[in-house]
Design a protein around this motif. Structure first.
Motif, mmCIF file in Angstrom:
data_model
loop_
_atom_site.group_PDB
_atom_site.id
_atom_site.type_symbol
_atom_site.label_atom_id
_atom_site.label_comp_id
_atom_site.label_asym_id
_atom_site.label_seq_id
_atom_site.Cartn_x
_atom_site.Cartn_y
_atom_site.Cartn_z
ATOM 1 N N TYR A 287 0.834 -1.204 0.000
ATOM 2 C CA TYR A 287 0.000 0.000 0.000
ATOM 3 C C TYR A 287 0.872 1.258 0.000
ATOM 4 O O TYR A 287 0.581 2.233 -0.712
ATOM 5 C CB TYR A 287 -0.931 0.010 1.212
ATOM 6 C CG TYR A 287 -2.200 -0.793 1.027
ATOM 7 C CD1 TYR A 287 -3.172 -0.394 0.104
ATOM 8 C CD2 TYR A 287 -2.426 -1.953 1.758
ATOM 9 C CE1 TYR A 287 -4.338 -1.130 -0.063
ATOM 10 C CE2 TYR A 287 -3.592 -2.696 1.588
ATOM 11 C CZ TYR A 287 -4.542 -2.281 0.677
ATOM 12 O OH TYR A 287 -5.700 -3.008 0.494
ATOM 13 N N ASN A 288 1.923 1.239 0.778
ATOM 14 C CA ASN A 288 2.825 2.399 0.805
ATOM 15 C C ASN A 288 3.463 2.639 -0.563
ATOM 16 O O ASN A 288 3.646 3.780 -0.984
ATOM 17 C CB ASN A 288 3.913 2.200 1.859
ATOM 18 C CG ASN A 288 3.433 2.466 3.271
ATOM 19 O OD1 ASN A 288 2.409 3.127 3.466
ATOM 20 N ND2 ASN A 288 4.163 1.974 4.254
ATOM 21 N N PHE B 210 -4.720 5.357 0.995
ATOM 22 C CA PHE B 210 -4.536 5.547 2.428
ATOM 23 C C PHE B 210 -5.759 5.033 3.188
ATOM 24 O O PHE B 210 -5.631 4.360 4.217
ATOM 25 C CB PHE B 210 -4.303 7.024 2.756
ATOM 26 C CG PHE B 210 -4.227 7.309 4.233
ATOM 27 C CD1 PHE B 210 -3.037 7.127 4.922
ATOM 28 C CD2 PHE B 210 -5.342 7.745 4.935
ATOM 29 C CE1 PHE B 210 -2.956 7.373 6.292
ATOM 30 C CE2 PHE B 210 -5.276 7.998 6.295
ATOM 31 C CZ PHE B 210 -4.083 7.804 6.983
ATOM 32 N N LEU C 51 -5.704 1.269 3.127
ATOM 33 C CA LEU C 51 -4.674 0.794 4.046
ATOM 34 C C LEU C 51 -5.165 0.854 5.489
ATOM 35 O O LEU C 51 -4.974 -0.087 6.270
ATOM 36 C CB LEU C 51 -3.402 1.645 3.875
ATOM 37 C CG LEU C 51 -2.168 1.364 4.734
ATOM 38 C CD1 LEU C 51 -0.916 1.880 4.023
ATOM 39 C CD2 LEU C 51 -2.253 2.013 6.115
ATOM 40 N N PRO D 126 -1.365 2.958 9.777
ATOM 41 C CA PRO D 126 -0.409 3.694 8.944
ATOM 42 C C PRO D 126 0.870 3.979 9.735
ATOM 43 O O PRO D 126 0.806 4.255 10.937
ATOM 44 C CB PRO D 126 -1.159 4.989 8.600
ATOM 45 C CG PRO D 126 -2.603 4.626 8.727
ATOM 46 C CD PRO D 126 -2.672 3.636 9.858
ATOM 47 N N THR E 91 4.097 5.842 5.538
ATOM 48 C CA THR E 91 2.809 6.214 4.949
ATOM 49 C C THR E 91 2.601 7.720 5.009
ATOM 50 O O THR E 91 2.349 8.385 3.985
ATOM 51 C CB THR E 91 1.646 5.526 5.700
ATOM 52 O OG1 THR E 91 1.920 4.141 5.862
ATOM 53 C CG2 THR E 91 0.343 5.706 4.942
#
Length: 256
Positions: free
Chosen positions: A171-172, A191, A194, A200, A204
Motif C-alpha cells: 500500500y505504501n 490511504f 490501508l 499507517p 505512509t
C-alpha cells in the motif's frame, strides 16, 4: 560495517593462534554478514571486495545467500549494470538464484529509472520458475513510479489475482507512485484502504506529506503531519524537513 570487519579480523587472528583442529574458520554466514553490512550502506565496492574474498575462500563460501546480499548491495547503490553482471556470473557459476536475487534486480532497475527493465526481470523470474511473493510485487510496483500509475495498479491487480495479499509495504508503494505521479486523490484513496487493515506508519504519512509538499500544498502537508502526530507516530528528521519544504515551496508559489 567497520565493526563487522573488525570482528572478522579478530576471528582470523584468534584462528592463527589456535590449535589447528580448533581453528575458527570463516563460514559462509561470515561473508554473507559482511556483504550484507556493506549492502545496507549501499557500499557496492566493499560488498564486491568481500564477495571476491568468499570466492577465493572456496565454492561453499560463495553461495546463494552471498549472491543475494551482493545483488542487494548493487540495488541499493542503484547500479543496475553491476546487479545484472553479478546475476549472470552467479548463473554461470551454478549458484541458485532465488526470489531475493530477482527482487534485487527489479529494485536495481527501479532505482535506476528503468521501469521496463524491472518488468523484464519480473518476467524472467516467472520463466525461471520463481514464485513471486509480496516483496517482489511491491518492489515491482515501486519501480513503476517513473512510468505510470495505471501500470503500477495493474501489477497490484496481477498480484491479487495470484493470491498475493497486499501488506502495508505494498500500500505504501502504491501511495508513493500516486504522489510521484501527482495524483493525491488516488493516494488518499489508498490511504483509506490501508487504514481499514493496518496502522499507517511513518513511511505512509511521510509519503503523503512529501506528495503535498511537491505540490506546494502546505495546508494538506500540515494536516497529514498533525494526523500522524495524533496517531502517536513520532516525526523523523526527514519528515520535519519535508514539512519545511512544503512551507518553503508554498511561500515561493505565493511570491511567484
Amino acid at each position: 560495517l567497520l565493526a563487522a570487519e573488525k570482528w572478522y579480523q579478530e576471528l582470523k587472528r584468534s584462528g592463527a593462534k589456535a590449535n589447528p583442529t580448533t581453528v575458527p574458520k570463516a563460514v559462509p554466514a561470515t561473508f554473507v554478514t559482511l556483504i550484507d553490512a556493506a549492502a545496507q550502506q549501499g557500499n557496492l565496492s566493499v560488498a564486491e571486495r568481500w564477495f571476491r574474498r568468499a570466492q577465493r575462500a572456496g565454492r561453499d563460501k560463495c553461495n546463494y545467500k552471498a549472491l543475494g546480499a551482493l545483488t542487494n548491495a548493487a540495488a541499493n547503490a542503484a547500479d543496475l549494470e553491476a546487479c545484472e553482471k553479478w546475476f549472470c556470473w552467479g548463473k554461470q557459476a551454478g549458484i541458485e538464484c532465488r526470489v531475493e536475487v530477482y527482487t534485487n534486480l527489479i529494485k536495481a532497475a527501479g532505482k535506476s529509472g528503468a521501469p521496463q527493465r524491472a518488468e523484464h526481470w519480473f518476467q524472467e523470474a516467472l520463466s525461471a520458475g520463481i514464485e513471486p511473493n509480496v516483496a517482489m510485487y511491491t518492489t515491482l510496483i515501486s519501480a513503476m513510479k517513473t512510468l505510470s500509475l495505471d501500470v503500477a495498479e495493474s501489477w497490484a491487480e496481477h498480484a491479487m489475482q495470484h493470491d498475493i495479499i497486499p501488506n502495508i509495504e505494498m500500500y505504501n508503494a502504491l501511495i508513493d507512485v500516486c504522489t510521484r505521479q501527482g495524483d493525491m486523490a488516488r493516494a488518499e484513496a489508498y490511504f483509506s484502504a490501508l487504514s481499514t487493515q493496518f496502522q499507517p506508519n511513518v513511511v505512509t504519512f511521510g509519503t503523503l506529506i512529501n506528495g503535498a509538499a511537491e505540490k506546494g500544498d502546505f495546508k494538506s502537508a500540515e494536516q497529514w503531519f498533525l494526523q500522524m502526530q495524533d496517531s502517536g507516530i513520532p516525526a523523523t528528521t526527514r519528515v520535519w524537513n519535508t514539512l519545511l519544504k512544503a512551507l518553503t515551496k508554498a511561500d515561493d508559489l505565493v511570491r511567484g
